[in-house]
Design an enzyme around this catalytic site. Structure first.
Site, PDB file in Angstrom:
ATOM      1  N   ASP A  98       0.869  -1.168   0.000  1.00  0.00           N
ATOM      2  CA  ASP A  98       0.000   0.000   0.000  1.00  0.00           C
ATOM      3  C   ASP A  98       0.907   1.218   0.000  1.00  0.00           C
ATOM      4  OD1 ASP A  98      -2.464   1.482   0.439  1.00  0.00           O
ATOM      5  OD2 ASP A  98      -3.198  -0.354   1.387  1.00  0.00           O
ATOM      6  N   ASP A 199      -3.100   4.621  -2.299  1.00  0.00           N
ATOM      7  CA  ASP A 199      -4.178   5.073  -1.422  1.00  0.00           C
ATOM      8  C   ASP A 199      -4.653   6.482  -1.788  1.00  0.00           C
ATOM      9  OD1 ASP A 199      -5.617   4.549   1.195  1.00  0.00           O
ATOM     10  OD2 ASP A 199      -4.604   6.413   1.722  1.00  0.00           O
ATOM     11  N   GLU A 253      -6.560   3.618  -5.770  1.00  0.00           N
ATOM     12  CA  GLU A 253      -7.802   3.834  -5.028  1.00  0.00           C
ATOM     13  C   GLU A 253      -8.180   5.291  -5.176  1.00  0.00           C
ATOM     14  OE1 GLU A 253      -9.921   3.860  -0.736  1.00  0.00           O
ATOM     15  OE2 GLU A 253      -8.146   5.024  -1.231  1.00  0.00           O
ATOM     16  N   HIS A 325     -10.978  -3.766   3.735  1.00  0.00           N
ATOM     17  CA  HIS A 325     -10.933  -3.305   5.130  1.00  0.00           C
ATOM     18  C   HIS A 325     -11.756  -2.037   5.369  1.00  0.00           C
ATOM     19  CE1 HIS A 325      -8.266  -0.841   2.891  1.00  0.00           C
ATOM     20  NE2 HIS A 325      -8.118  -0.027   3.913  1.00  0.00           N
ATOM     21  N   ASP A 326     -12.328  -1.471   4.312  1.00  0.00           N
ATOM     22  CA  ASP A 326     -13.072  -0.217   4.456  1.00  0.00           C
ATOM     23  C   ASP A 326     -14.581  -0.404   4.471  1.00  0.00           C
ATOM     24  OD1 ASP A 326     -10.933   1.496   4.684  1.00  0.00           O
ATOM     25  OD2 ASP A 326     -10.735   1.797   2.526  1.00  0.00           O
TER      26      ASP A 326
HETATM   27  C1  NOJ Z   1      -8.319   4.684   2.075  1.00  0.00           C
HETATM   28  C2  NOJ Z   1      -7.957   3.514   2.927  1.00  0.00           C
HETATM   29  O1  NOJ Z   1      -8.410   2.328   2.327  1.00  0.00           O
HETATM   30  C3  NOJ Z   1      -8.589   3.761   4.274  1.00  0.00           C
HETATM   31  O2  NOJ Z   1      -8.513   2.639   5.102  1.00  0.00           O
HETATM   32  C4  NOJ Z   1      -7.905   4.948   4.886  1.00  0.00           C
HETATM   33  O3  NOJ Z   1      -8.526   5.242   6.113  1.00  0.00           O
HETATM   34  C5  NOJ Z   1      -7.981   6.174   3.970  1.00  0.00           C
HETATM   35  N1  NOJ Z   1      -7.692   5.851   2.613  1.00  0.00           N
HETATM   36  C6  NOJ Z   1      -7.014   7.232   4.409  1.00  0.00           C
HETATM   37  O4  NOJ Z   1      -5.704   6.831   4.152  1.00  0.00           O
END
Ligand code: NOJ
Length: 554
Positions: A98, A199, A253, A325-326
């Protein structure tokens, strides 16, 4: 350099703290990963994506990096990580890191220096602004923790943070910062990693005027820093100076990205990513964010997936996923906990037999479901806390918010992986950093290993089918019965090969009539999610709740 191999990957995402504790301190670590590499491989997976495993004070569980070139001591050290990379490579598995460079941790050395004065080697590494009328520079609010600006007396200025206070945004307009990013990329690529998941990478260029944003309690101003004016320029720099020089790939992302944006960033001359993570299909039961919950709409889900499949076909590449994980666990969202087994398998069938690279998230392969916490004190995530503040402002009681958090928080997917039915689900011999889901005695890897019809063994079959029939990887997607609110049916075609994917999203029986030109004869059935084949004849099927069947014509 051609990196086309990313198209045939199946990626397993590890959120390390909850994966497997190898040294008994209660937190998952790289010893645990090393121990489980053969298990991961056995799923039919050939790549691992690590959510951040760098040193971090954990304002956002690792997405606040305080040292980009080291490993968090909770997880091990650089030597252990190198061993994981080597062992993964020996098993023909790639490793993806990441890359979190929209922001650092406020504990990062750069920030500690930057905040000291307006005039030091790091003073322009972050976004610093003078206040206005005795307050912050504009009305922006962060996504994670109140306003987007924090005052620092030493500089008599504010720094910007799109996320938590402990996640100051880097100033990517500063060429030195871009060089630092490239240096970080090279560091990991030279160590042998095979790519990055970048990210919130489309946040790295901000509108230089910093105008007020559309007033929203959360993420006000996002229209001025998502896909900002210099984004393409910086991404091209990263691509040309680093990525193109290595045999690696990048998945980006980027919140609020539609298929059209994906085309812009992943095809043609401006191709800066190899694929992008879509959020559209993850909004089928909510408005913009999981917390604003709505009933699940299969039509929304199909429309989103269909748009990405058809618009990107032949031009760009999809990243396929339904968990990470989100988000809360997908069975609890789009399937049914009552029909956990069937709906878990069905959702995998619906999502992973179309064109793109599948990404699965730890625990998804055994059908883990949402957690049920008894008190708000047990939650551990800045987003849950922030949402609580916002909901309370709007008059929502604590009790009511607990229910909302149990249903919608991303912490649902962050409970430890359930390995077996022993204490703490075999995750740790110590005290787990976050409570194990109470259902671990029935839902765990060991139980699934012992059952040939388990969700786990279904995932294995599914990926075997996919990897041995390229029609699923490269085929052309076409949807049938688009308006049906309970049925997802699509075909994939490549040269002479064709496949028909039939998925019931109903908890009742459902009648299915074959689209014209398709036979449902038994001889064509390549996969089904009940222990016995679906019943019917060459024209029709009588689908049981959440039943799925795949027909392959060669
Ligand atoms: C996206 C990530 O997947 C998430 O877990 C994170 O909190 C935010 N970006 C900030 O980095």
């Amino acid at each position: 350099m051609s990196n086309e191999w990313y198209k045939e990957l199946v990626v397993y995402q590890i959120w390390c703290r909850s994966f497997r504790d190898g040294n008994g301190d209660g937190a998952g670590d790289l010893y645990g990963v090393l121990e489980k590499l053969d298990y991961i491989k056995s799923l039919g997976v050939n790549a691992i994506w690590f959510s951040p495993i760098y040193p971090s004070p954990n304002a956002d569980w690792g997405y606040d990096v305080s040292d980009y070139k080291d490993i968090h001591p909770d997880f091990g050290d650089s030597d252990l990580f190198k061993q994981v990379v080597d062992e993964a490579h020996k098993r023909d598995m790639k490793i993806i890191m990441d890359l979190v460079v929209n922001h650092t941790s406020s504990e990062h050395y750069w920030f500690k220096e930057s905040r000291k004065s307006r005039d030091n080697p790091y003073s322009d590494y972050y976004i610093w602004k003078d206040g206005k009328n005795g307050g912050p520079p504009n009305n922006w609010t962060s996504l994670f923790e109140g306003g987007a600006w924090e005052y620092v007396p030493e500089r008599d200025q504010y720094y910007m943070h799109a996320f938590a206070k402990g996640q100051p945004d880097l100033n990517m307009d500063n060429p030195k910062v871009r060089e630092e990013v490239k240096d970080i990329m090279r560091f990991w690529l030279d160590m042998g990693v095979d790519g990055f998941r970048e990210d919130v990478i489309t946040f790295i260029s901000k509108d230089p005027d910093f105008p007020n944003g559309f007033p929203l309690p959360i993420a006000c101003g996002i229209e001025h820093y998502n896909k900002g004016p210099n984004l393409m320029k910086y991404l091209k720099e990263f691509r040309e100076d680093v990525i193109d020089k290595y045999d690696c790939f990048v998945v980006a992302e980027s919140p609020m990205t539609g298929a059209k944006d994906a085309l812009r960033f992943t095809s043609g001359d401006d191709r800066v990513f190899d694929m992008m993570i879509s959020f559209d299909h993850m909004n089928a039961d909510c408005f913009m964010t999981d917390t604003i919950h709505l009933p699940f709409s299969l039509k929304k889900f199909k429309k989103a997936l269909g748009a990405w499949q058809t618009k990107l076909y032949g031009k760009a590449w999809n990243a396929l996923y339904i968990e990470n994980h989100d988000h809360p666990r997908v069975i609890s969202r789009y399937g049914s906990e009552e029909f956990r087994d069937e709906s878990g398998k069905m959702l995998a069938t619906a999502a992973f037999l179309m064109s793109g690279t599948p990404f699965i998230y730890q625990g998804q392969e055994i059908g883990m479901v949402n957690n049920k916490l008894d008190s708000l004190d047990e939650f551990k995530d800045v987003v849950t806390f922030n949402n609580e503040r916002v909901f309370r402002k709007f008059g929502v009681s604590k009790k009511r918010y607990l229910k909302i958090a149990n249903k919608t928080s991303r912490e649902n997917s962050r409970t430890p992986v359930q390995w077996d039915s022993s204490a703490n689900a075999g995750f740790t011999t110590g005290t787990p950093w976050f409570g194990v889901n109470k259902n671990y005695r029935t839902i765990n890897v060991a139980a699934d290993e012992a059952d040939p019809f388990s969700v786990l063994n279904y995932y294995r079959k599914l990926f075997r089918l996919r990897q041995s029939n390229k029609v699923f990887i490269y085929g052309k997607y076409k949807e049938h019965f688009r308006r049906n609110k309970k049925l997802y049916c699509y075909e994939m075609t490549r040269d002479k090969d064709r496949a028909l994917i039939v998925c019931s999203f109903s908890d009742k029986n459902l009648h299915f009539k074959a689209p014209k030109g398709f036979s449902l004869d038994e001889e064509f059935i390549a996969l089904y999610n009940y222990p016995d084949k679906p019943s019917g004849d060459s024209d029709e099927l009588f689908l049981r709740p959440y039943e799925a069947a795949v027909f392959l014509y060669k």
